[in-house]
Design an enzyme around this catalytic site. Sequence first.
Site, PDB file in Angstrom:
ATOM      1  N   ASP A   1      29.159  37.467  41.788  1.00  0.00           N
ATOM      2  CA  ASP A   1      30.293  38.228  41.588  1.00  0.00           C
ATOM      3  C   ASP A   1      30.845  38.644  43.193  1.00  0.00           C
ATOM      4  OD1 ASP A   1      32.353  39.957  40.397  1.00  0.00           O
ATOM      5  OD2 ASP A   1      30.739  41.157  38.882  1.00  0.00           O
TER       6      ASP A   1
ATOM      7  N   ASP B   1      37.687  40.279  32.946  1.00  0.00           N
ATOM      8  CA  ASP B   1      36.690  41.240  32.603  1.00  0.00           C
ATOM      9  C   ASP B   1      37.415  41.928  31.169  1.00  0.00           C
ATOM     10  OD1 ASP B   1      35.234  41.216  34.527  1.00  0.00           O
ATOM     11  OD2 ASP B   1      35.620  43.385  35.476  1.00  0.00           O
TER      12      ASP B   1
HETATM   13  C1  GLA Z   1      32.642  43.121  37.739  1.00  0.00           C
HETATM   14  C2  GLA Z   1      32.581  42.046  36.961  1.00  0.00           C
HETATM   15  C3  GLA Z   1      32.051  42.355  35.541  1.00  0.00           C
HETATM   16  C4  GLA Z   1      30.533  43.115  35.884  1.00  0.00           C
HETATM   17  C5  GLA Z   1      30.762  44.216  36.868  1.00  0.00           C
HETATM   18  C6  GLA Z   1      29.355  44.775  37.153  1.00  0.00           C
HETATM   19  O1  GLA Z   1      33.527  44.045  37.502  1.00  0.00           O
HETATM   20  O2  GLA Z   1      33.786  41.197  36.674  1.00  0.00           O
HETATM   21  O3  GLA Z   1      31.654  41.522  34.642  1.00  0.00           O
HETATM   22  O4  GLA Z   1      29.931  42.162  36.159  1.00  0.00           O
HETATM   23  O5  GLA Z   1      31.223  43.626  38.014  1.00  0.00           O
HETATM   24  O6  GLA Z   1      29.516  46.002  38.301  1.00  0.00           O
END
Ligand code: GLA
Length: 702
Positions: A448, A505
């Site tokens: 990420d 997301d």
């Molecule tokens: C980001 C990612 C999510 C999740 C969160 C965890 O927002 O895009 O999918 O993994 O971090 O903190």
Amino acid sequence: MDYVRLDGDALTLVFTCATGGAADLLYIGARLPEGEDLVALATAAARGRHESQPDQPPRPGLLPERKAGWSGAPAFRLVDLDNPLAGEVPTDFRVHQWDVSERELWIDWQDERLGIAVNLWWRIRSGDVVSVTCDAVNVGENSFRLVDQPALVLPIPHRFSGMTTFSGRWAGEMRKTQRAIAPDGYAAATGTGKPGFGGGNWLVLDDPTSGEVLGAHLAWSGDYSTRIECDMQGQGDGRAVLQMALGGGAAGIRLNSGTDLDVAEAVFALAPDRTALAQSLHAYLRAEVLPDRPTWSPRKVHLNSWEALGFNLSEEGLIALAEDAASLGIERFVLDDGWFGGRRNDQTSLGDWHVSLDVFPNGLAPLIARVHALGMDFGLWVEPEMVSPDSGLYRANPDWCLHQEGRDRPTMRGQLALDMGRSEVCDYLFERLDALLSDHPIAYLKWDHNRDLFPSLPRQTEGFYALVDRLRAAHPHIEIESCSSGGGRIDFGVLSRVHRVWPSDNNDAIERLRIIRAWSQFLPLEVLGSHVGPSPNPITGRRVAMDFRAKVALFGHMGVEADPALMNEQERATLAAHIALYKHWRGVLHSGAFYRLDQPDPGIFAQLVTDGAKALALVAQTTFSATFDAAPIRLAGLDADAFYRVTLPEPWPGKARHYLANPESWRSGITLSGGAMMHHGIALPLTHPETAWLIALERLPQ
Ligand code: GLA
């Protein structure tokens, strides 16, 4: 003047090259017959001089400069570091030598006074995608700063008068904007260290008269600068040039004496329509970009803990989730954020990549063992390039983050970004990730990146690439997903290193249809993570039926990001049935040719993937239709003369099923020709929002 011709399968490029002079693109389009007279082609393309031009009308060509009166930006905007106040240095690049081999042209330009050589390669690759790469070598005495680092200069054929660009925000990636190229052209740049939620370095040029499109992309995960300059004001010749470059930011890019630049790459493809453009880019990505694509095993169904449990993690709760997951047919269990250091919320502990003994008193081993015993493999979330001010790493090394000495250190999501240009930072991250992967049987990393990069510093992207490359060399079997708060860092640069991306997301299936439609213009379904989220959706608040969520998620790399314990029996059964359908169809979905099926009803999204022998289509209505009876869905990509057995795979959508005529026939299958389905179509009940159907085809032996 020499003429150079490159041919792809269905594409021809013709260049003019004048040693000691310039090089230009004379023809770009459908493949020309052998024997085409290139001098005649140039004669037909030539323009007489008009009144308001210099006596030698300037042509920007493949390396635009200002020296002869071109009003647009030069490709190389150089500032002499010994004399920075003098502004940009005038350049005079001349073709020094060039060479052509099958499907490849190389041109070496030199500005002898500055001591700079530029190498440019145009190559026709798989899918007739053209890859253009550019570097520069400084053999002179002086050091320079480049404003941006050029990758592609493309003189745009006049027939392309429109364009589609993409912008976006968190949870709302890839919104398209259509506009005319003239009179103002286009300029877009990022300054946050990554391409962003618009995947903004993608664009599509449109020829509105024929439907032909040209899709272009900068293969780079850092800042970009894209511009189209269109001469409508000065000399008024309407000539437009697309330039794609790596963004230099405030500091610019250094080209010191005796050094060269890393090669920058952009790609473009020409196609008769948007479906053909998608297929061309997918073919190239599959054949030449994705790491070891031919060796990939089937894309496993994921269960990701994020939208199921958030930070509410415990060994017991995760084992219960894993057991539930396995009972649905899930094949990989991914432990998302919250497993390390003191990370009980998103304001702490990034950088402390040690398993939290508060959450896992026995380490990760018992959870992973249970996951394996349930027949799944195990994946883990990391966000290596970041550090929380509240972390052991930050307390020990407060200077490892991007910062300016003595200035504030503004955070985003409570975090700072590490300086990936420092070798000790990358060594630390490698050591931690390597230890995690060596100590545990981990099959997959969700990598990420949840913060914009400011203050911006050079070499962040190079540092990121080098770390991923080093880790993959040490652990060649690891699969990696690139996530950046969803789709904030999706490009061919990162995709040459990872196995999938997280497109958004936003798991709301209605939003996802639009988002996936936009990404799939450039990327094949097997790299697009596609999860069934909870209802109501935590981001949009919308409640969406499981049948619809599951059908939408099936068209990608499918997963589940919800807690099955919160689903009722019927929802679980519906989900399990779609997971089984995904497993049955993923071979086709992840290797076949992708077709966009345009519909007159703007609320309907339809797409089809076929490997020639089989095809699966998804047809989804998102709004309440103006008519009861939607126009029949016309398919594409079939052999008009072949016959196919057609079924509508169950489960069927709850409300719409009552309006389906001849359900028994659709269940057992009917036989139709490809021609009938492509020209006339299949009538389906698509009146109500959240109605989705799958159409399955199997080609019959002749
Ligand atoms: C980001 C990612 C999510 C999740 C969160 C965890 O927002 O895009 O999918 O993994 O971090 O903190």
